[in-house]
Design an enzyme around this catalytic site. Sequence first.
Site, PDB file in Angstrom:
ATOM      1  N   HIS A   1      -4.733  29.095  18.791  1.00  0.00           N
ATOM      2  CA  HIS A   1      -5.966  29.288  19.577  1.00  0.00           C
ATOM      3  C   HIS A   1      -6.040  28.183  20.640  1.00  0.00           C
ATOM      4  CE1 HIS A   1      -9.925  30.569  20.598  1.00  0.00           C
ATOM      5  NE2 HIS A   1     -10.608  30.213  19.524  1.00  0.00           N
TER       6      HIS A   1
ATOM      7  N   HIS B   1      -1.291  37.282  23.792  1.00  0.00           N
ATOM      8  CA  HIS B   1      -2.743  37.296  23.576  1.00  0.00           C
ATOM      9  C   HIS B   1      -3.091  38.537  22.763  1.00  0.00           C
ATOM     10  CE1 HIS B   1      -7.037  37.040  24.395  1.00  0.00           C
ATOM     11  NE2 HIS B   1      -6.814  35.803  24.767  1.00  0.00           N
TER      12      HIS B   1
ATOM     13  N   ASP C   1      -3.719  29.052  28.283  1.00  0.00           N
ATOM     14  CA  ASP C   1      -3.202  27.734  27.861  1.00  0.00           C
ATOM     15  C   ASP C   1      -1.877  27.372  28.488  1.00  0.00           C
ATOM     16  OD1 ASP C   1      -4.622  28.558  24.726  1.00  0.00           O
ATOM     17  OD2 ASP C   1      -5.328  27.017  26.113  1.00  0.00           O
TER      18      ASP C   1
HETATM   19  C1  SDX Z   1      -6.409  31.452  23.168  1.00  0.00           C
HETATM   20  O1  SDX Z   1      -8.770  35.447  21.435  1.00  0.00           O
HETATM   21  C2  SDX Z   1      -8.977  34.784  22.524  1.00  0.00           C
HETATM   22  O2  SDX Z   1      -9.644  35.246  23.423  1.00  0.00           O
HETATM   23  C3  SDX Z   1      -8.390  33.387  22.569  1.00  0.00           C
HETATM   24  C4  SDX Z   1      -8.481  32.671  23.918  1.00  0.00           C
HETATM   25  C5  SDX Z   1      -9.893  32.294  24.268  1.00  0.00           C
HETATM   26  O3  SDX Z   1     -10.191  32.109  25.461  1.00  0.00           O
HETATM   27  O4  SDX Z   1     -10.716  32.057  23.309  1.00  0.00           O
HETATM   28  O5  SDX Z   1      -7.954  33.486  24.945  1.00  0.00           O
HETATM   29  C6  SDX Z   1      -7.703  31.347  23.885  1.00  0.00           C
HETATM   30  O6  SDX Z   1      -6.372  31.196  21.994  1.00  0.00           O
HETATM   31  C7  SDX Z   1      -5.195  31.960  23.909  1.00  0.00           C
HETATM   32  C8  SDX Z   1      -3.946  32.144  22.985  1.00  0.00           C
HETATM   33  C9  SDX Z   1      -3.297  30.786  22.800  1.00  0.00           C
HETATM   34  N1  SDX Z   1      -2.228  30.846  21.777  1.00  0.00           N
HETATM   35  C10 SDX Z   1      -0.932  30.739  22.126  1.00  0.00           C
HETATM   36  O7  SDX Z   1      -0.522  30.655  23.277  1.00  0.00           O
HETATM   37  C11 SDX Z   1       0.011  30.678  20.932  1.00  0.00           C
HETATM   38  C12 SDX Z   1       1.208  31.588  21.192  1.00  0.00           C
HETATM   39  N2  SDX Z   1       0.752  32.974  21.176  1.00  0.00           N
HETATM   40  C13 SDX Z   1       0.748  33.640  19.945  1.00  0.00           C
HETATM   41  O8  SDX Z   1       1.010  33.051  18.772  1.00  0.00           O
HETATM   42  C14 SDX Z   1       0.113  35.030  19.938  1.00  0.00           C
HETATM   43  O9  SDX Z   1       0.452  35.650  21.105  1.00  0.00           O
HETATM   44  C15 SDX Z   1      -1.392  35.083  19.739  1.00  0.00           C
HETATM   45  C16 SDX Z   1      -1.792  34.305  18.527  1.00  0.00           C
HETATM   46  C17 SDX Z   1      -2.077  34.537  20.932  1.00  0.00           C
HETATM   47  C18 SDX Z   1      -1.774  36.545  19.558  1.00  0.00           C
HETATM   48  O10 SDX Z   1      -1.135  36.972  18.425  1.00  0.00           O
HETATM   49  P1  SDX Z   1      -1.303  38.465  17.833  1.00  0.00           P
HETATM   50  O11 SDX Z   1      -2.160  39.302  18.704  1.00  0.00           O
HETATM   51  O12 SDX Z   1      -1.688  38.329  16.413  1.00  0.00           O
HETATM   52  O13 SDX Z   1       0.147  39.054  17.989  1.00  0.00           O
HETATM   53  P2  SDX Z   1       1.270  38.884  16.909  1.00  0.00           P
HETATM   54  O14 SDX Z   1       1.359  37.447  16.456  1.00  0.00           O
HETATM   55  O15 SDX Z   1       1.089  39.944  15.878  1.00  0.00           O
HETATM   56  O16 SDX Z   1       2.589  39.183  17.780  1.00  0.00           O
HETATM   57  C19 SDX Z   1       2.956  40.515  18.132  1.00  0.00           C
HETATM   58  C20 SDX Z   1       4.443  40.427  18.445  1.00  0.00           C
HETATM   59  C21 SDX Z   1       5.261  39.766  17.320  1.00  0.00           C
HETATM   60  O17 SDX Z   1       6.586  40.224  17.445  1.00  0.00           O
HETATM   61  P3  SDX Z   1       7.113  41.348  16.369  1.00  0.00           P
HETATM   62  O18 SDX Z   1       6.731  40.864  14.978  1.00  0.00           O
HETATM   63  O19 SDX Z   1       6.380  42.615  16.776  1.00  0.00           O
HETATM   64  O20 SDX Z   1       8.607  41.408  16.593  1.00  0.00           O
HETATM   65  O21 SDX Z   1       4.640  39.585  19.589  1.00  0.00           O
HETATM   66  C22 SDX Z   1       5.362  38.441  19.193  1.00  0.00           C
HETATM   67  C23 SDX Z   1       5.247  38.321  17.705  1.00  0.00           C
HETATM   68  O22 SDX Z   1       6.381  37.613  17.165  1.00  0.00           O
HETATM   69  N3  SDX Z   1       4.701  37.289  19.852  1.00  0.00           N
HETATM   70  C24 SDX Z   1       5.369  36.266  20.373  1.00  0.00           C
HETATM   71  C25 SDX Z   1       4.369  35.436  20.926  1.00  0.00           C
HETATM   72  N4  SDX Z   1       3.171  35.984  20.723  1.00  0.00           N
HETATM   73  C26 SDX Z   1       3.377  37.126  20.044  1.00  0.00           C
HETATM   74  N5  SDX Z   1       6.678  35.963  20.415  1.00  0.00           N
HETATM   75  C27 SDX Z   1       7.000  34.808  21.038  1.00  0.00           C
HETATM   76  N6  SDX Z   1       6.102  33.965  21.614  1.00  0.00           N
HETATM   77  C28 SDX Z   1       4.787  34.245  21.562  1.00  0.00           C
HETATM   78  N7  SDX Z   1       3.913  33.413  22.110  1.00  0.00           N
END
Ligand code: SDX
Length: 424
Positions: A264, A303, A359
């Site tokens: 997050h 996201h 971020d």
């Molecule tokens: C914020 O919700 C909000 O609005 C939050 C926010 C706000 O203003 O409040 O926008 C702020 O928190 C932004 C997000 C910051 N976090 C990151 O940058 C961390 C990296 N990103 C992730 O871990 C991920 O993208 C999330 C947590 C942001 C979202 O995760 P989801 O929706 O639960 O998606 P998921 O983890 O189920 O991933 C789906 C697929 C997976 O691959 P498969 O299992 O289908 O093969 O996408 C892949 C994941 O492995 N994936 C990534 C990835 N994010 C998702 N692979 C590599 N790098 C990534 N960053």
Amino acid sequence: MVNSLQITDSRTQKQYTIPIENGAIRTMELRNIKVNDDDFGIMGYDPAFMNTASVKSKITYIDGDKGILRYRGYPIEQLAEESHSFLEVAYLIFHGELPTKDQLDEWRSNIMSECFIPESIATILKGFDLSSHPMGMLVSLLGALSTLYPESQNIHDPTIRMKQVYRLMGHTPTLCAMIFRHTKGLPFQEPNLQLSYSGNFLAMTFGTTTVHPVFERAMRVLLILHADHEQNCSTNVMRCIGSSLANPYAAAAGATAALWGPLHGGANEEVLKMLDEIRTIENVPAFIKEVKEGKRRLMGFGHRVYKNYDPRARVIKQLAYEVFEVTGKNPKLEIALALEKIALEDEYFIKRRLYPNVDFYSGLIYQAMGFPTNFFTVLFALGRMIGWLAQWNEHITDPEQKIARPRQVYVGYDERPYIPINQR
Ligand code: SDX
């Protein structure tokens, strides 16, 4: 019934009509679907609330597919570019309309007069090691504020509620600046009410009486961009704690704790650690390979809602160049740009609709402005405070809401008899 779901339960052949309103059904309607009168009825099972709306809100609208973000109907790009005051946007988010000049003056006066922190909070802060993580200190101090304002428990009194909103909006920039200076072993600096909200924060933080206009504008835009984002993890916590009628300081401390997580708000800190680890552009392809093998996450990418470029990231990326005009280019920018270029062209990221989020670039600006990496999420919390408060206020005044208490699907043991220890 026109807008409705027709459900046939294959266990009983019974049919049910469930109304659809605002693109949703009330999942409590599913509880009528039973096999007999003793049956509890059907629940919706939805880990991580991937498809569950827990509230109705008028504050922020996001279209994840189109990359749209609006506060009370106003596009984020226009607010970031046109608004000359974070407190103007904060007023909009909280009250729902852009303020008149008189309304903004009164709002600003009520908030800025709350920038002074009681001495007891400074005493608590001085008890932390200088090396303590700034988010741990912020969570603690926000919770500690509740001990100073016991009247804040009367949250159904609108006057008392507003007073806590002014206090949290006024205290938070000062708390953040004090935490920064504590980690550097520097004396605290008094608020300067002649400066803007963003300018006063920077002046208290860096111990100056004036603020560079480019940094003041950058801080203002970053606070605006981080101000609210509908039902994200930390806002969900703010509403959940608020639903038990706890005071807003306890709720804000909980929301700040949730924001700290690396998935997050903590991601902005993780992005800089990732860029430091990659170190050179030559190492980018190997890092991307590890990401695609599932060994790493590309922090600052992806996201839950945006399946397009996060509109905030686009604004921040442009803002970075304005700041670097003054500070000199952050050398890590080239690595970030290389990561983005490869990711936006690579099937792994395209297939999963992974784009830069808020971020990805923000930390490059914070670092260039002189903030240490472990302070970035504090800056996120500073902007998000108004969003948490607006969402909390909306929750408290929503007649449909009551204490949040989800159900579970129990998959554990059925009843079994106790076994004395000498028989185990
Ligand atoms: C914020 O919700 C909000 O609005 C939050 C926010 C706000 O203003 O409040 O926008 C702020 O928190 C932004 C997000 C910051 N976090 C990151 O940058 C961390 C990296 N990103 C992730 O871990 C991920 O993208 C999330 C947590 C942001 C979202 O995760 P989801 O929706 O639960 O998606 P998921 O983890 O189920 O991933 C789906 C697929 C997976 O691959 P498969 O299992 O289908 O093969 O996408 C892949 C994941 O492995 N994936 C990534 C990835 N994010 C998702 N692979 C590599 N790098 C990534 N960053």
